[in-house]
Design an enzyme around this catalytic site. Sequence first.
Site, PDB file in Angstrom:
ATOM      1  N   ASP A 230       1.301  -1.390  -0.303  1.00 51.82           N
ATOM      2  CA  ASP A 230       0.254   0.202   0.483  1.00 51.82           C
ATOM      3  C   ASP A 230       0.751   1.242  -0.148  1.00 51.82           C
ATOM      4  O   ASP A 230       2.088   1.223   0.049  1.00 51.82           O
ATOM      5  CB  ASP A 230      -0.714   0.145   1.308  1.00 51.82           C
ATOM      6  CG  ASP A 230      -2.174   1.457   1.017  1.00 51.82           C
ATOM      7  OD1 ASP A 230      -2.150   1.288  -0.246  1.00 51.82           O
ATOM      8  OD2 ASP A 230      -3.025   0.239   1.264  1.00 51.82           O
TER       9      ASP A 230
HETATM   10  C1  BGC Z   1      -4.778   3.831   0.100  1.00 52.84           C
HETATM   11  C2  BGC Z   1      -4.735   2.540  -0.665  1.00 52.84           C
HETATM   12  C3  BGC Z   1      -4.427   2.981  -2.270  1.00 52.84           C
HETATM   13  C4  BGC Z   1      -3.227   3.490  -2.163  1.00 52.84           C
HETATM   14  C5  BGC Z   1      -3.321   4.765  -3.387  1.00 52.84           C
HETATM   15  C6  BGC Z   1      -4.343   4.136   0.152  1.00 52.84           C
HETATM   16  O1  BGC Z   1      -3.318   5.081   0.834  1.00 52.84           O
HETATM   17  O2  BGC Z   1      -4.893   3.285   1.272  1.00 52.84           O
HETATM   18  O3  BGC Z   1      -5.992   2.270  -0.793  1.00 52.84           O
HETATM   19  O4  BGC Z   1      -4.760   2.477  -3.798  1.00 52.84           O
HETATM   20  O5  BGC Z   1      -3.035   4.707  -1.228  1.00 52.84           O
HETATM   21  O6  BGC Z   1      -4.052   5.908  -3.443  1.00 52.84           O
END
Ligand code: BGC
Length: 828
Positions: A230
Site C-alpha cells: 500500500d
Molecule cells: C490506500 C489504497 C490506495 C493507495 C493509492 C492508500 O492510502 O489505502 O487503497 O490504493 O493509497 O492511492
Amino acid sequence: MRHADIIARLTLEQKCVLLQGAKPFGTWPLDRAGVPQMEFSDGPSGVRHQAGEHADHLGLSGSEPATCFPTAVTMANTWDEELEERVGAAMGQEAAVQKVGTLLAPGLCIKRNPLCGRNFEYFSEDPLVSGKMAAAFVRGVQSNGIAACPKHFAVNSQETRRQASDSVLDERTLREIYLAGFETVVRESAPQTIMTSYNLVNGTYANENKHLLKDILRDEWGFDGAVVTDWGGSNDHAAGVAAGSTFEMPAPGLGEARQLIEAVRSGRLAEKDVDERVDEAIELVLATRAGLEAAPAAFDAEAHHALAREAAAEGCVLLKNEGGLLPLAPRTRVALIGDFAKTPRYQGAGSSAVNSTRVDSLLDLVGETELELAGYEPGFERHGGENRAKLDAALDLARHADVVLLALGLDEIAETEGAERRTMALNANQVELVRAVAQVNPRVTVLLSAGSVVESGWMADVPAVLYCALGGQAGAGGALDVVCGRVCPSGKLTETWPRRLADVPSSASYPAEGLRAEYREGLYVGYRYFQTANVPVAFPFGFGLSYTNFAYSDLKATDHGATFTVTNTGSCAGAEVAQLYVAKPEHEVFRPEQELRGFARVELAPGESRTVEIELDERAFSYFNVATGRWEIEGGIYEIRVGASSEDIRLVAEVELAGTGAPDPYEGVDVTPYETADVTDVDDAHFSALLGRPVPDDAPRIEPNMCFRDLNYGRSAILWAVWLVLRSRVRAMERSGVSDINTLFIWNMPLRAMGIMTGGITDKGVVDALLREVRGFGWGGAVLLVLALALGWGPLVGCLLWLAWIVVPLVGAALLNLVRNAALARKL
Ligand code: BGC
C-alpha cells in the site's frame, strides 16, 4: 523465471530500483533493458488517474474525468456477478484509455464493524460474497489486457492507526473469515497483482509476512503475480522482498533501493529472492503493454454512465414498503426534500474519490420522470445542527404533495479513508425532520445514501425506505428508476443492520486506539454472530424486498450441490437473489449457526418458474483445523438451507458427510465463549486459548513505527508542538464535517514512513535522526543555552544554538542521503 534473459543483463542496482516506484503511481523505467514504466491508478469505484506533475495518493490533486460507478457496497448489494464483471470491464477500459496498466481495485476487506471509515469501499461482512464479486470485477478489468489489484491483503478492517496497527487473531478466523475472500479472487480470477495492507498481522507487517505472502498466497493458492505495498506501507522492504512482496510504493526514493542492495551484499537478503521479484515486476509491466497498446483512444462516457445507472438501480435495497407505497404511479405529486436530493452523496472520500464525468441529482432528473414535482426544499443542514427555517419550509412543502421523497444520508466526513465513523446514527437534524414530515404527510419514502449501516429506529415513522447505498454518479437516476417502477428492486443487504451499535460484538473495543486490534470475537462477524448468539437485528444479512413475490420449492441436495425451483408469484417481472446456507446443528467443533455457501440471482417474468442449481465443494462443509493446519470436515448430518435472506429460510434438506476424522483442535482447551457465541467481552484467558499463545502486550514504544499521533509520548518539546498542531487539525476537521485526508494520513503515519513518503528527500538515516530527537536528544541543547548565558552571549544566541543542536543532525542526515542517492543514480 519468465524473463531470465532480461534479468541476466541487469546490475544489482538496476534490479533493486525496479522493485520500487519512480513516481507516486509509476514503476521504475529501465528503457535500455526494454522495461518501460507502468502506471497504477485507484480504484475501486472509478479510475482516479492524475495525469499531471502533481500526483498524490490521497486524491488531493485533480484527476482525469472518469465514470464514478456505484461503490463496492452498492455493487455487492446487487449480488450480480455478471453485472459486476461488466462494470469491471468498463472501468478497466477507462483505465486502459488513460494508459493505466494496473487498476488498484477491488477492495475486499471484511466489514467487521459498521464504523469502519472505508466500509463503503468493501463488499461485505461475508467472505463468499466478497470473493465472488471481487473475482467478477477482476475478470472484467483484466479482459482489457491490463491488471487488477485486489486489496488490502489482509485483516485490514479499521482505519485508526492504520499504518501501524497490529491485527491479532487466531489462525482459523484468519483463514475462514479474513482470507477466504482473497482466496476466491485469486483462485477464480487470477489477478495479476495484489496489494498488501498497511497493518501488521499477528506481529508482522502484512507486507513482510511470510506466512501470508509465501506460505498461503503464493505456495497454497498459486498466486504468481506481483505484490504491491500500500502507498507508504513498506516497513522494511528487504524483509518484504524475502517474504514475496514485489513493488514498494509510492516513490520511496533511492534510500530504499540502497537498503535492498545493502541487504543483498550483507547476505541478509538472497539475490535469488530479488531476481524472483524482479521477474514478477517485469512480467507485469510487459504483460500489460498489449492491453495499453490496443486500448481505444476514448471511452464511451454516455454508455458507461448508462451502465452506472443500471448498476445503481440494481444495487438499491428496498428495506420497507408498507401498503405498497412504491412504486409511485405516473402523475404522483412529489415533494422532494433533503439536501442530498440536490447535492448527492454518491461516493466516499479518500484515494477512491473519482473526478466524475458528470453527476446526476434527484432534483435534476425528477423532471424526466412521469412524476409531478411539487417543489424542492433542503430541509436540514447537511453537516448537522438546527435550522428551523429549513425545517419549516420543508414541512410546508410536504403538506402540499401526494408523496414526500425524502433524501437522507451520511455526510462526507462520516465515511472517509483514514478515519472511523464516530457513530452509527444519522445526524439528529435528519431524524427530527423525518418525524416532523411524517406528521404532516405520512406518505413518505426515504431514499437513503450511506456507504454502511445506520441506526434505523426512525424508519418506524415512515412507510417506505429505499437504501441506495452510495450509487455513483448516476445513482439518482438508478434510484428514480426503482421509485417509478421502471426497475423492480432486487438488491439485498450484504451487511447485517444491527439494531444498535452496542449489539455488534467488536463494539466495545472498536476501533482499537492502541497498538493492537484484537479480533476477540473470532469467527463471529456479522450474521455469523447475530444468528448464533440469537441477537435480534434491524435487517438481516441477505434481506431486501421486491415489488413482486417469489416462492421456493423442490429442494434436492447432495454434498456436491443443490437444486431448487424459484417461481415469481407476483404480477411484475423481477429478480430474486436466492441464498444457500450450510449449517450443522449437531457439532463437536464450534461453528456459526449457518454460513453462506452459495447464491444465485434469477430473473423471472410473472408466473415464471426456474430451476436453480448451486454447486457445493468440500470447502462448503469444512472448517480450518488449527491442530492439523488443514481444512477438515466434521462427519455427520449437515443442513442445506435455501432462502430469501439469512433469516428467511424457505427450504431445508439434510446431507450426511463421512468427515475427515481429524482430531478436535480445541480438545482440552477452554474456548467456552466461542461455543456459545458469547463473544462481546472475551477475557484474556479465553482469547489466548483461541490464539494458542499469550495475548501480546500493548505498551507504546519509541521506535520507527511510532505514529505521529503518539508523539505526545515522546520526549521532544518540538515534536509535542507538532503533535498539538496535528491534533487540533484533526479536531477542526471533525467539527467542519469535511474530510481532511492529508492530516488524517499524517496523524496515523508511523515515523518510518517519512523516509518513503518524501520522494527521496529523506531516508532511514533521517528517520533515525528524528527518532533520536523523539527520545529526548534535543534537551542536550539546553547545555548550549546555559553555556551561552554563562559566556554572556545572550538568550537569543543560546536559543539559536539549541535549535541548531536539533536541526543539524537532521539536515546532516538529509544531505548524506542526497549524496548517496546521487552516487547510486550514476550507476543506473
Ligand atoms: C490506500 C489504497 C490506495 C493507495 C493509492 C492508500 O492510502 O489505502 O487503497 O490504493 O493509497 O492511492
